[in-house]
Design a protein around this motif. Structure first.
Motif, PDB file in Angstrom:
ATOM      1  N   MET A   1       0.848  -1.207   0.000  1.00  0.00           N
ATOM      2  CA  MET A   1       0.000   0.000   0.000  1.00  0.00           C
ATOM      3  C   MET A   1       0.876   1.247   0.000  1.00  0.00           C
ATOM      4  SD  MET A   1      -3.242   0.488   0.092  1.00  0.00           S
ATOM      5  CE  MET A   1      -4.202   1.969   0.090  1.00  0.00           C
ATOM      6  N   PRO A   2       0.754   2.095  -1.018  1.00  0.00           N
ATOM      7  CA  PRO A   2       1.630   3.282  -1.040  1.00  0.00           C
ATOM      8  C   PRO A   2       1.242   4.256   0.065  1.00  0.00           C
ATOM      9  CG  PRO A   2       0.050   3.325  -2.848  1.00  0.00           C
ATOM     10  CD  PRO A   2      -0.205   2.075  -2.101  1.00  0.00           C
ATOM     11  N   GLU A   3       2.273   4.982   0.517  1.00  0.00           N
ATOM     12  CA  GLU A   3       1.972   5.950   1.592  1.00  0.00           C
ATOM     13  C   GLU A   3       1.183   7.123   1.031  1.00  0.00           C
ATOM     14  OE1 GLU A   3       6.054   8.329   1.866  1.00  0.00           O
ATOM     15  OE2 GLU A   3       6.075   6.332   0.944  1.00  0.00           O
ATOM     16  N   ARG A   4       0.553   7.848   1.936  1.00  0.00           N
ATOM     17  CA  ARG A   4      -0.259   8.985   1.528  1.00  0.00           C
ATOM     18  C   ARG A   4       0.622  10.182   1.213  1.00  0.00           C
ATOM     19  NH1 ARG A   4      -5.305   9.306   0.647  1.00  0.00           N
ATOM     20  NH2 ARG A   4      -5.829  11.469   0.314  1.00  0.00           N
ATOM     21  N   ARG A   5       0.333  10.850   0.119  1.00  0.00           N
ATOM     22  CA  ARG A   5       1.078  12.057  -0.229  1.00  0.00           C
ATOM     23  C   ARG A   5       0.103  13.165  -0.594  1.00  0.00           C
ATOM     24  NH1 ARG A   5       6.353   9.637  -3.353  1.00  0.00           N
ATOM     25  NH2 ARG A   5       6.642   7.942  -1.866  1.00  0.00           N
ATOM     26  N   ASP A   6       0.673  14.346  -0.832  1.00  0.00           N
ATOM     27  CA  ASP A   6      -0.203  15.489  -1.105  1.00  0.00           C
ATOM     28  C   ASP A   6      -0.639  15.559  -2.567  1.00  0.00           C
ATOM     29  OD1 ASP A   6       0.030  16.413   1.549  1.00  0.00           O
ATOM     30  OD2 ASP A   6       1.969  17.318   1.080  1.00  0.00           O
ATOM     31  N   VAL A   7       0.327  15.376  -3.454  1.00  0.00           N
ATOM     32  CA  VAL A   7       0.042  15.709  -4.862  1.00  0.00           C
ATOM     33  C   VAL A   7       0.545  14.633  -5.823  1.00  0.00           C
ATOM     34  CG1 VAL A   7       0.573  17.379  -6.706  1.00  0.00           C
ATOM     35  CG2 VAL A   7       0.151  18.204  -4.384  1.00  0.00           C
ATOM     36  N   PHE A   8      -0.239  14.398  -6.848  1.00  0.00           N
ATOM     37  CA  PHE A   8       0.212  13.570  -7.977  1.00  0.00           C
ATOM     38  C   PHE A   8       0.208  14.492  -9.197  1.00  0.00           C
ATOM     39  CE2 PHE A   8      -0.429  11.018 -11.724  1.00  0.00           C
ATOM     40  CZ  PHE A   8       0.095   9.762 -11.466  1.00  0.00           C
ATOM     41  N   ILE A   9       1.321  14.542  -9.915  1.00  0.00           N
ATOM     42  CA  ILE A   9       1.342  15.391 -11.102  1.00  0.00           C
ATOM     43  C   ILE A   9       1.105  14.529 -12.332  1.00  0.00           C
ATOM     44  CG2 ILE A   9       2.682  17.030 -12.491  1.00  0.00           C
ATOM     45  CD1 ILE A   9       4.209  17.779 -10.003  1.00  0.00           C
ATOM     46  N   SER A  10       0.075  14.889 -13.084  1.00  0.00           N
ATOM     47  CA  SER A  10      -0.239  14.142 -14.306  1.00  0.00           C
ATOM     48  C   SER A  10       0.140  15.008 -15.501  1.00  0.00           C
ATOM     49  CB  SER A  10      -1.738  13.835 -14.328  1.00  0.00           C
ATOM     50  OG  SER A  10      -2.090  13.283 -15.564  1.00  0.00           O
ATOM     51  N   TYR A  11       0.956  14.482 -16.381  1.00  0.00           N
ATOM     52  CA  TYR A  11       1.446  15.303 -17.492  1.00  0.00           C
ATOM     53  C   TYR A  11       1.793  14.428 -18.682  1.00  0.00           C
ATOM     54  CZ  TYR A  11       5.974  13.481 -16.072  1.00  0.00           C
ATOM     55  OH  TYR A  11       6.991  12.633 -15.753  1.00  0.00           O
ATOM     56  N   SER A  12       1.894  15.049 -19.824  1.00  0.00           N
ATOM     57  CA  SER A  12       2.292  14.266 -21.004  1.00  0.00           C
ATOM     58  C   SER A  12       3.786  14.472 -21.238  1.00  0.00           C
ATOM     59  CB  SER A  12       1.484  14.723 -22.224  1.00  0.00           C
ATOM     60  OG  SER A  12       2.265  15.573 -23.032  1.00  0.00           O
ATOM     61  N   ARG A  13       4.332  13.540 -22.007  1.00  0.00           N
ATOM     62  CA  ARG A  13       5.774  13.606 -22.316  1.00  0.00           C
ATOM     63  C   ARG A  13       6.203  14.979 -22.816  1.00  0.00           C
ATOM     64  NH1 ARG A  13       6.855  10.284 -19.944  1.00  0.00           N
ATOM     65  NH2 ARG A  13       6.540   8.062 -20.080  1.00  0.00           N
ATOM     66  N   THR A  14       5.278  15.600 -23.561  1.00  0.00           N
ATOM     67  CA  THR A  14       5.657  16.882 -24.168  1.00  0.00           C
ATOM     68  C   THR A  14       5.897  17.963 -23.110  1.00  0.00           C
ATOM     69  OG1 THR A  14       3.307  17.335 -24.391  1.00  0.00           O
ATOM     70  CG2 THR A  14       4.421  16.540 -26.360  1.00  0.00           C
ATOM     71  N   ASN A  15       5.484  17.715 -21.875  1.00  0.00           N
ATOM     72  CA  ASN A  15       5.660  18.718 -20.821  1.00  0.00           C
ATOM     73  C   ASN A  15       6.559  18.224 -19.697  1.00  0.00           C
ATOM     74  OD1 ASN A  15       2.388  18.862 -21.631  1.00  0.00           O
ATOM     75  ND2 ASN A  15       3.638  20.694 -21.940  1.00  0.00           N
ATOM     76  N   THR A  16       7.448  17.316 -20.019  1.00  0.00           N
ATOM     77  CA  THR A  16       8.315  16.734 -18.983  1.00  0.00           C
ATOM     78  C   THR A  16       9.078  17.827 -18.227  1.00  0.00           C
ATOM     79  OG1 THR A  16       8.533  14.801 -20.357  1.00  0.00           O
ATOM     80  CG2 THR A  16      10.143  15.031 -18.597  1.00  0.00           C
ATOM     81  N   ASP A  17       9.587  18.760 -18.992  1.00  0.00           N
ATOM     82  CA  ASP A  17      10.389  19.810 -18.386  1.00  0.00           C
ATOM     83  C   ASP A  17       9.555  20.625 -17.392  1.00  0.00           C
ATOM     84  OD1 ASP A  17      12.866  20.957 -18.246  1.00  0.00           O
ATOM     85  OD2 ASP A  17      12.208  22.683 -19.476  1.00  0.00           O
ATOM     86  N   PHE A  18       8.412  21.052 -17.856  1.00  0.00           N
ATOM     87  CA  PHE A  18       7.492  21.835 -17.019  1.00  0.00           C
ATOM     88  C   PHE A  18       7.147  21.058 -15.746  1.00  0.00           C
ATOM     89  CE2 PHE A  18       3.400  23.244 -15.539  1.00  0.00           C
ATOM     90  CZ  PHE A  18       3.303  24.593 -15.849  1.00  0.00           C
ATOM     91  N   ALA A  19       6.836  19.776 -15.935  1.00  0.00           N
ATOM     92  CA  ALA A  19       6.401  18.958 -14.798  1.00  0.00           C
ATOM     93  C   ALA A  19       7.514  18.804 -13.765  1.00  0.00           C
ATOM     94  CB  ALA A  19       5.948  17.594 -15.292  1.00  0.00           C
ATOM     95  N   ARG A  20       8.724  18.614 -14.245  1.00  0.00           N
ATOM     96  CA  ARG A  20       9.843  18.445 -13.315  1.00  0.00           C
ATOM     97  C   ARG A  20      10.027  19.682 -12.460  1.00  0.00           C
ATOM     98  NH1 ARG A  20      13.840  15.769 -16.926  1.00  0.00           N
ATOM     99  NH2 ARG A  20      13.134  13.624 -16.734  1.00  0.00           N
TER     100      ARG A  20
END
Ligand code: ATP
Ligand code: MG
Length: 536
Positions: A1-20
């Motif tokens: 069971m994964p631990e609880r976190r605040d945020v999951f970022i969902s993004y497409s490959r084309t925005n890898t830089d932005f997401a990082r």
């Protein structure tokens, strides 16, 4: 069971830089984040890992861009988040055409983090303190992430139809009405399945409620509500609120209930299926409580109400095709018969009417399983009973019209629901059973009949025909050509209710004043074709 976190970022490959960079900035603010999705990929249970991660965060931050809108993975992620009630906050990484975005996104305030002026040095990713506009936007975003939220889970409350036989024509037409042709996103439309009793409206609506594509599109939920002959919209609205909140609702004021329902459905892609609609005002009050992003599917025998409630592209559900009818007839047999022809003939005899086919199919199965008949012998036995007792041979005799759940257990109970609406004029419907099987019956012929039986004038009989048509008691009704048609089996049922059939034929012919061919008025196409039948 994964631990609880605040945020999951969902993004497409084309925005890898932005997401990082977004990831780093949020981390710097003290948020715990789900690791970059690419870390999870590769394993067999990759999608399951993503689902678990989304289940264990407060917020999914959706990085919006043309690439993200096209990405199936990103789409699956936000859909899943919305379906389980994880908050989704969209942020804009690149310009998009909002007309092509899913509807819920169009209505959302999308945080605009595009690289506005001086981006490289001072835009969002560099977020210089000296750019107050960007700072404000960012702070608002952080504030939103920190604010606890109570998001509603998507609810899917449609009962699963047992033993569903596919009906591709009606099914596809309905899907095309509910989903956008291009991107299969949901359309907030009111539409309907309409038609006579027992032809399969409810069953089809239930199947649609479980269709994977429809469930995907209406990701905030598909709700099922039996409207029936309930006199109060308030009760029904409370029921919808209960479904949406999974808790009790007991509003006593219609206005308060409507606004609560509107709040609960606000900006949500929800399909509400209102089954078995009879009352226009009740249904309208109920629909007023739904936000404009909701779609509504009505099922009803009442053609007039369906159109007055503004249903677009309503789909008529009438007889099954021969193949569908045969499939339903043999559906309960464990071993399918090798030669389907005799079963096809029986399906045709039963008028391809799902209600009757379903009852016959249960009898077939009983004869095979309990009495040890072969499928072919069971069919012969069924034919024998049909000969002896007529179409009500398969009725469950205990089924009553009062018990709505038993309406599909007997022809009489099903018919009674519509015929009750005719009050003491129901006899007039039975009298139509004297007309020739499957014939086009001119309005004038019905008027002549009713003039003879109860002295109705032409205007009254047309009004009555219209009322019967609105109750879906005819298989076809052509106001221009002034003719209608009865379903064979329904005609047989009506006919069986007539006391003194020969006397009624005579009365009918007397009203025309004909006893011989020679007496026949030239403008009587129905009688020209069928006089001999009435004379017998
Ligand atoms: N596609 C189908 N596959 C299997 N069974 C069906 C199908 N359509 C209808 N039936 C059976 O026929 C019977 C009548 O169907 P249903 O209740 O859906 O009709 P309806 O049009 O909603 O009738 P009403 O006007 O009384 O509400 C049910 O018992 C159902 O099981
Ligand atoms: Mg129904």
């Amino acid at each position: 069971m994964p631990e609880r976190r605040d945020v999951f970022i969902s993004y497409s490959r084309t925005n890898t830089d932005f997401a990082r960079k977004l990831y780093a900035k949020l981390q710097a603010q003290g948020f715990t984040l789900w690791r970059d999705r690419s870390d999870m990929e590769g394993g067999e249970d990759w999608w399951q890992q993503i689902q678990e991660a989304i289940e264990n965060v407060d917020t999914l931050v959706l990085v919006v861009s043309p690439g993200a809108l096209k990405s199936p993975v990103v789409t699956d992620e936000w859909r899943y988040a919305r379906s389980i009630g994880t908050r989704v906050i969209p942020v804009l990484a690149a310009p998009i055409n909002f007309n092509e975005a899913p509807r819920w996104l169009r209505k959302n305030d999308v945080m605009d983090f595009r690289y506005a002026r001086g981006f490289r040095r001072r835009g969002f990713l560099g977020l210089g303190r000296h750019d107050p506009e960007h700072t404000l936007r960012w702070e608002k975003f952080i504030q939103q992430l920190k604010t606890p939220h109570r998001q509603l889970r998507a609810r899917f409350t449609v009962p699963k139809p047992e033993n569903f036989i596919e009906r591709p024509r009606e099914y596809k037409a309905l899907i095309d009405t509910l989903l956008d042709r291009n991107n299969r996103s949901p359309i907030a439309i009111t539409t309907a399945l309409q038609g006579g009793g027992g032809f399969g409206k409810t069953t089809l609506a239930q199947a649609i409620g479980h269709d994977p594509e429809v469930r995907d599109a209406f990701s905030d939920g598909i709700l099922w509500l039996t409207v029936g002959e309930t006199p109060s919209a308030l009760t029904l609205i409370n029921q919808l609120i209960e479904q949406l909140t999974d808790g009790p609702a007991s509003y006593t004021s219609p206005n308060a209930a409507q606004s609560r329902l509107r709040e609960l459905t606000d900006k949500r892609d929800i399909l509400v299926i209102l089954d078995d609609v009879w009352d226009e005002d009740v249904t309208r009050d109920l629909m007023r409580g739904l936000s404009e992003t909701c779609a509504c599917l009505l099922t009803s025998r009442r053609l007039d109400i369906v159109s007055r409630l503004g249903a677009r592209s309503p789909i008529t559900v009438d007889e099954m095709t021969t193949a569908e009818a045969t499939a339903l007839l043999v559906s309960r047999l464990e071993e399918k018969p090798r030669d389907l022809n005799p079963f096809e003939r029986m399906a045709a005899k039963l008028g391809e009417w799902p209600l009757l086919l379903n009852l016959a199919s249960a009898k077939l199965c009983e004869l095979v399983q309990l009495d040890g008949f072969s499928a072919e012998e069971a069919l012969t036995e069924l034919e024998r009973r049909l000969e002896a007792k007529g179409f009500t041979a398969f009725d469950d005799e205990g089924a009553s019209r009062e018990n709505i759940g038993q309406r599909d257990q007997a022809i009489a109970a099903s018919m009674a629901v519509s015929l009750d609406r005719l009050g003491d004029r129901r006899e007039r419907f039975f009298e139509l059973g004297i007309f020739y099987e499957d014939a086009r019956i001119p309005f004038e012929a019905a008027a002549t009949l009713w003039r003879a039986t109860c002295g109705m004038d032409e205007g009254q009989s047309e009004e009555l025909l219209r009322q019967m048509h609105r109750l879906s008691l005819f298989v076809s009704y052509d106001a221009r050509a002034r003719a209608f048609r009865l379903h064979d089996v329904i005609r047989a049922y009506a006919r069986a209710q007539i006391n003194g059939l020969p006397a009624l034929h005579r009365k009918f012919l007397d009203a025309y004043g004909v006893a011989r061919w020679a007496d026949l008025p030239p403008e009587e196409p129905y009688l020209w074709d069928h006089l001999a039948y009435h004379l017998i």
